[in-house]
Write a protein that holds these residues in place. Structure first.
Motif, PDB file in Angstrom:
ATOM      1  N   MET A   1     -52.839  55.249 -25.686  1.00  0.00           N
ATOM      2  CA  MET A   1     -51.433  55.035 -25.341  1.00  0.00           C
ATOM      3  C   MET A   1     -51.372  54.344 -23.987  1.00  0.00           C
ATOM      4  O   MET A   1     -52.153  54.620 -23.093  1.00  0.00           O
ATOM      5  CB  MET A   1     -50.708  56.379 -25.319  1.00  0.00           C
ATOM      6  N   ASN A   2     -50.409  53.495 -23.830  1.00  0.00           N
ATOM      7  CA  ASN A   2     -50.189  52.742 -22.601  1.00  0.00           C
ATOM      8  C   ASN A   2     -49.941  53.701 -21.429  1.00  0.00           C
ATOM      9  O   ASN A   2     -49.049  54.539 -21.498  1.00  0.00           O
ATOM     10  CB  ASN A   2     -48.981  51.828 -22.825  1.00  0.00           C
ATOM     11  N   LEU A   5     -46.433  53.949 -20.139  1.00  0.00           N
ATOM     12  CA  LEU A   5     -45.581  54.722 -21.034  1.00  0.00           C
ATOM     13  C   LEU A   5     -45.742  56.224 -20.780  1.00  0.00           C
ATOM     14  O   LEU A   5     -44.756  56.959 -20.720  1.00  0.00           O
ATOM     15  CB  LEU A   5     -45.929  54.376 -22.475  1.00  0.00           C
ATOM     16  N   SER A  46     -46.103  62.376 -25.571  1.00  0.00           N
ATOM     17  CA  SER A  46     -46.933  61.741 -26.594  1.00  0.00           C
ATOM     18  C   SER A  46     -46.204  60.587 -27.260  1.00  0.00           C
ATOM     19  O   SER A  46     -44.978  60.538 -27.312  1.00  0.00           O
ATOM     20  CB  SER A  46     -47.351  62.760 -27.660  1.00  0.00           C
ATOM     21  N   GLU A  47     -46.993  59.695 -27.781  1.00  0.00           N
ATOM     22  CA  GLU A  47     -46.441  58.542 -28.485  1.00  0.00           C
ATOM     23  C   GLU A  47     -45.693  58.958 -29.747  1.00  0.00           C
ATOM     24  O   GLU A  47     -44.638  58.410 -30.061  1.00  0.00           O
ATOM     25  CB  GLU A  47     -47.581  57.593 -28.835  1.00  0.00           C
ATOM     26  N   ARG A  51     -41.832  57.977 -30.498  1.00  0.00           N
ATOM     27  CA  ARG A  51     -41.423  57.191 -31.669  1.00  0.00           C
ATOM     28  C   ARG A  51     -40.450  57.957 -32.573  1.00  0.00           C
ATOM     29  O   ARG A  51     -39.546  57.366 -33.139  1.00  0.00           O
ATOM     30  CB  ARG A  51     -42.650  56.774 -32.460  1.00  0.00           C
ATOM     31  N   LEU A 106     -41.553  49.580 -24.245  1.00  0.00           N
ATOM     32  CA  LEU A 106     -41.648  49.595 -25.706  1.00  0.00           C
ATOM     33  C   LEU A 106     -41.421  48.202 -26.298  1.00  0.00           C
ATOM     34  O   LEU A 106     -42.077  47.823 -27.267  1.00  0.00           O
ATOM     35  CB  LEU A 106     -40.640  50.568 -26.305  1.00  0.00           C
ATOM     36  N   ALA A 113     -48.333  49.996 -27.332  1.00  0.00           N
ATOM     37  CA  ALA A 113     -47.858  51.360 -27.590  1.00  0.00           C
ATOM     38  C   ALA A 113     -47.836  51.688 -29.071  1.00  0.00           C
ATOM     39  O   ALA A 113     -47.518  52.797 -29.451  1.00  0.00           O
ATOM     40  CB  ALA A 113     -46.454  51.532 -27.010  1.00  0.00           C
ATOM     41  N   PRO A 115     -48.782  52.767 -32.820  1.00  0.00           N
ATOM     42  CA  PRO A 115     -49.731  53.781 -33.305  1.00  0.00           C
ATOM     43  C   PRO A 115     -50.938  53.164 -33.936  1.00  0.00           C
ATOM     44  O   PRO A 115     -51.011  52.097 -34.345  1.00  0.00           O
ATOM     45  CB  PRO A 115     -48.927  54.586 -34.322  1.00  0.00           C
TER      46      PRO A 115
END
Length: 115
Positions: A1-2, A5, A46-47, A51, A106, A113, A115
Motif C-alpha cells: 500500500m502507498n 495513503l 487498511s486499503e 476501498r 487515490l 493504491a 489491490p
C-alpha cells in the motif's frame, strides 16, 4: 500500500476521533439544537477499509461541512461564537483537508493504491 495513503488514513482516523469528541461537546452545550451529523470511524488504515467505506465517509463529510456552514451563516447565533463550535469547525476543516488529500492520492496514484 502507498505510504502516503497509510499516513493520510492514520491522520484521518485521528481527526475523526477528535470530531467525535467535538461533536459530543457541541451537542451537550446546545442540547436543544440538532446535533452535527455522525461520521463513521474507519476501524483501521487498511486499503480494504478505504476501498469499501470511503464513498460513504465522503458523503457524511459533505453533510458535516454543510452543517458547519449553516451554523456559520446563521446571523446572531450563540453557537457561532462558542468555543465548542470553534473546536468542531476546526476538526471539520482538518478532516476536509485530509479527505481532499486522500481523494487526490487515490486519483493520481490509483495504480499504486490498487489491490
Amino acid at each position: 500500500m502507498n505510504p502516503r495513503l497509510v499516513n493520510l488514513l492514520a491522520s484521518f482516523i485521528r481527526g475523526s476521533s477528535d470530531y467525535a469528541l467535538a461533536r459530543l461537546e457541541f451537542s451537550m452545550r446546545f442540547a436543544g439544537d440538532p446535533a452535527p451529523p455522525l461520521l463513521d470511524r474507519l476501524p483501521d488504515a487498511s486499503e480494504a477499509t478505504l476501498r469499501s467505506r470511503w464513498d460513504v465517509i465522503e458523503l457524511q463529510l459533505s453533510e458535516i461541512l454543510a452543517y458547519v456552514k449553516q451554523v456559520e451563516s446563521a446571523s446572531g447565533t450563540e453557537e457561532r461564537s462558542d468555543p465548542a463550535f470553534r473546536w468542531l469547525r476546526r476538526t471539520v476543516r482538518e478532516l476536509d483537508q485530509y479527505a481532499r488529500a486522500l481523494r487526490w492520492v487515490l486519483t493520481v496514484h490509483g495504480e499504486d493504491a490498487a489491490p
